[in-house]
Design a protein around this motif. Sequence first.
Motif, short mmCIF file in Angstrom:
data_model
loop_
_atom_site.label_atom_id
_atom_site.label_comp_id
_atom_site.label_asym_id
_atom_site.label_seq_id
_atom_site.Cartn_x
_atom_site.Cartn_y
_atom_site.Cartn_z
N ARG A 1 -3.46 4.15 -1.53
CA ARG A 1 -3.54 3.50 -2.84
C ARG A 1 -3.07 2.05 -2.72
NH1 ARG A 1 0.01 2.98 -7.12
NH2 ARG A 1 1.50 4.40 -6.16
N LEU B 1 -7.80 6.09 -2.60
CA LEU B 1 -8.89 6.49 -1.70
C LEU B 1 -8.38 7.67 -0.88
CD1 LEU B 1 -11.68 5.77 -0.36
CD2 LEU B 1 -10.34 4.47 1.31
N SER C 1 -12.15 -1.03 -1.59
CA SER C 1 -11.00 -0.46 -2.26
C SER C 1 -10.53 -1.40 -3.36
CB SER C 1 -9.87 -0.20 -1.26
OG SER C 1 -9.58 -1.35 -0.51
N SER C 2 -9.95 -0.80 -4.39
CA SER C 2 -9.49 -1.57 -5.55
C SER C 2 -8.05 -1.23 -5.85
CB SER C 2 -10.35 -1.25 -6.78
OG SER C 2 -11.71 -1.52 -6.53
N ALA D 1 -13.34 9.14 -3.51
CA ALA D 1 -12.63 8.60 -4.67
C ALA D 1 -12.53 9.75 -5.66
CB ALA D 1 -13.37 7.42 -5.26
N THR E 1 0.85 -1.20 0.00
CA THR E 1 0.00 0.00 0.00
C THR E 1 0.88 1.24 0.00
OG1 THR E 1 -1.62 -1.22 1.34
CG2 THR E 1 -1.92 1.17 1.13
N GLN F 1 -6.49 2.17 -7.28
CA GLN F 1 -7.54 3.18 -7.19
C GLN F 1 -7.37 3.92 -5.85
OE1 GLN F 1 -9.83 3.89 -9.67
NE2 GLN F 1 -8.54 2.46 -10.83
N SER G 1 -7.16 -5.79 -3.59
CA SER G 1 -8.49 -5.19 -3.58
C SER G 1 -9.29 -5.81 -2.45
CB SER G 1 -9.21 -5.41 -4.92
OG SER G 1 -8.50 -4.85 -6.00
#
Length: 804
Positions: free
Chosen positions: A149, A251, A245-246, A219, A126, A249, A154
């Motif tokens: 991120r 947050l 969360s992905s 987002a 992360t 992507q 995910s």
Amino acid sequence: MNDWKLCYDGFDPAQEGLREALCTLGNGYFATRGAAEEAEAGEFHYPGTYLAGGYNRLTTDLAGRSIENEDLVNLPNWLPLTFRPEGGDWLNLLATEILSYRQELDMQHGLLRRMMRVKDREGRITAISATRLVHMQEHHLAAIEWEIRPENWSGKATIRSALDGRVVNSGVERYRQLASRHFAVLTAEQVGEESIALLAETSQSHLRIAQVARTRAFAGHQPVRLERQLVEEQDFIAQDLVVASSADQPLRVEKVVAMYSSRDRAISDPLGAACICIAGAGDFAELLDSHKRAWSQLWWHGDLVLEARHRTQMILRLHIFHLLQTVSPHTGDLDVGVPARGLHGEAYRGHIFWDELFIFPFLNLRLPQITRALLLYRYRRLPEARRLAREAGFRGAMYPWQSGSTGREETQVVHLNPKSGRWLPDNSQLQRHVSAAIAYNVWRYYDATRDEEFLNFHGAEMLCEIARFWASIARWNPKRERYDICGVMGPDEFHDSYPDAEQAGLDNNAYTNVMASWVLQRALTALDRIEPVRRGQLCETLSLDDAELEAWDEISRKLFVPFHDGIPSQFEGYEHLEEFDWEGYRGKYGDIHRLDRILEAEGDSVNRYKASKQADVLMLFYLFSIEELQEQLERLGYSIDDDTVSRTIDYYRQRTSDGSTLSRVVHSWVLAHSDRSRSWTLLREALESDVADTQGGTTAEGIHLGAMAGTVDLVQRGQTGLEIREAFFRLDPHLPEDMRGLSLRLRYRGHWLELEFGCDTLTVTAPNGWSGPESIMIGSDTFPFGAGAKLDLQCRGGSWSSVA
């Protein structure tokens, strides 16, 4: 290197305490140490938030006696913000694999940033970017933005945002034997859907502190769907935000906090005020924009630009930055002083000493309204200073060595020597020279501003009552036909008594006696300067008559100043002390800054030796130009020539351990003209005091604000030779070779001056008017000057002339 950023690469737990102090963010109303949002107090981390003037008293039974101390209270921790992937652990840099880590203090914009990549036990990587501010415009607000991120995973993640009231004062190890729980949590509750609130009250001062935290997740710019869960524990409240969360992507999480106290103006109650404030607070981007604007305006007033090493420029800005975070334009609405260790930690218990002597010169010439507010802190405590004088058997006003909420003497009666483990008597309250420092600050503020209103209704009264104190402590000695001042300590804290004496105190400290003479003279000048009606009212109020004023004049001319070998003695009898084995002890211990502790642990006493912690006699050369000091000594019937000055400086520099961060500032100052190279070296050493923690762990407990401000003033006035008194404005620049240029802006009696110094050039501009003298001195040369004037000068053969 970026001159505006203090940067750290890599996570080093052993350095966290230092980094947390140096990365403190504040706005003059409150400040928060640079501890990580996810960190808890422990061996390496110490989150701390301090309110200006937020004191409380606690009593501890220790060594058979009850000891009461007043402390600047560590308030509930508003920082907590962390996350964990579903099924994983909460973020903890001490227990996870750190792939990269960088921390930046952005001084230009007042921001603390952290960028890191971490891998947990399941191999999930992360990237996290954190940005924090304590708002410089809206001083009740602070905010944090996290961008999280996931790189290779995910799933659900939980973000926890909390307010933590499980806080004690434990930031200074040697105080940990003393009582430390200063407040009780009264309320911890949810406020609406997005916010939580905590209300606490201190145990003795009954100061109420309210914090309300609003947390949102996005987002991009769009709010994300999430589930909120309330977490309630004893003295702790949090919201858990569960979000999907992905991978790749980001947050974004925003935490905005409002803080109020029961001392604030124009509120009904702090919790209600905090709720209203948070409801109207903008998002992080809006707060960031207005925060940057406020800092831009402050830097317009406060910046100092030099052509020298990038690190020197960066540290000078760091010092200005921390000064403006401890006292700011918001200080004008507060009844506070300047804590010697800032709002950055708990050393010295957050007390106010004489360090303002080193701080006010910067403010006088940049933001004099802050100086005025801080002097009013002293004025409001004039009744307590009078009471202290009466209790000690004197008249007038005797200010305490350590001050807090009320202005009573807060100096502890015992202190711990960590080298021996013994609690020893603390005689620091005998440093009566703090009263002279306050008088000096009053007069220098008036010199720089010509604030007649302040002098008429506040300053003159303070000067007279301090002068009355010095007149009452002075005792006529018929044998030498002079006045003595006995039983005091000078600035050098190594010496608090004569060797083997049963009673504490020293006689005729040279610094103290010269300052007392100067104060008596200034009080008489002030009475002549104020409006005649006000003079009559003040003399009536204080019961001042001509006989007392004549006595002040006589004492100011007949105080005894001891000399030995043709130079001023630190105190009477100093010449009989033993010389100290400096080289032997450096070889034995290495660091001997705190020689007093080393010798006490050996069963010896530093009182036996010609060894000083910090500048004492040399403080006179710091506070006064050579011409001023010569005039003051001539008033007392003594004389010193240039050779005496040089020998005095050399003598005491060789016998000083520099156990105070202030010492190198003074020594650099007194050498600025006679030994530029050595002066520059000492300045650079002083600049490194906190940022490199040269005293070995003290900075983590709070920065040394006086030394920080002193280094800036050393460049601002010391290297430029700036001297202001009466109708006298002089520049006598002696820039070191390594400082190729210097630009700064100063405010003098209501108007701005812009100054640009080169190696042998000088430009002086008064762009918006000028209320100073019709001519200014550059070195020994005089030049006409007025509104809108611009001087372009060059130095040739030691003489300044206009550039054709």
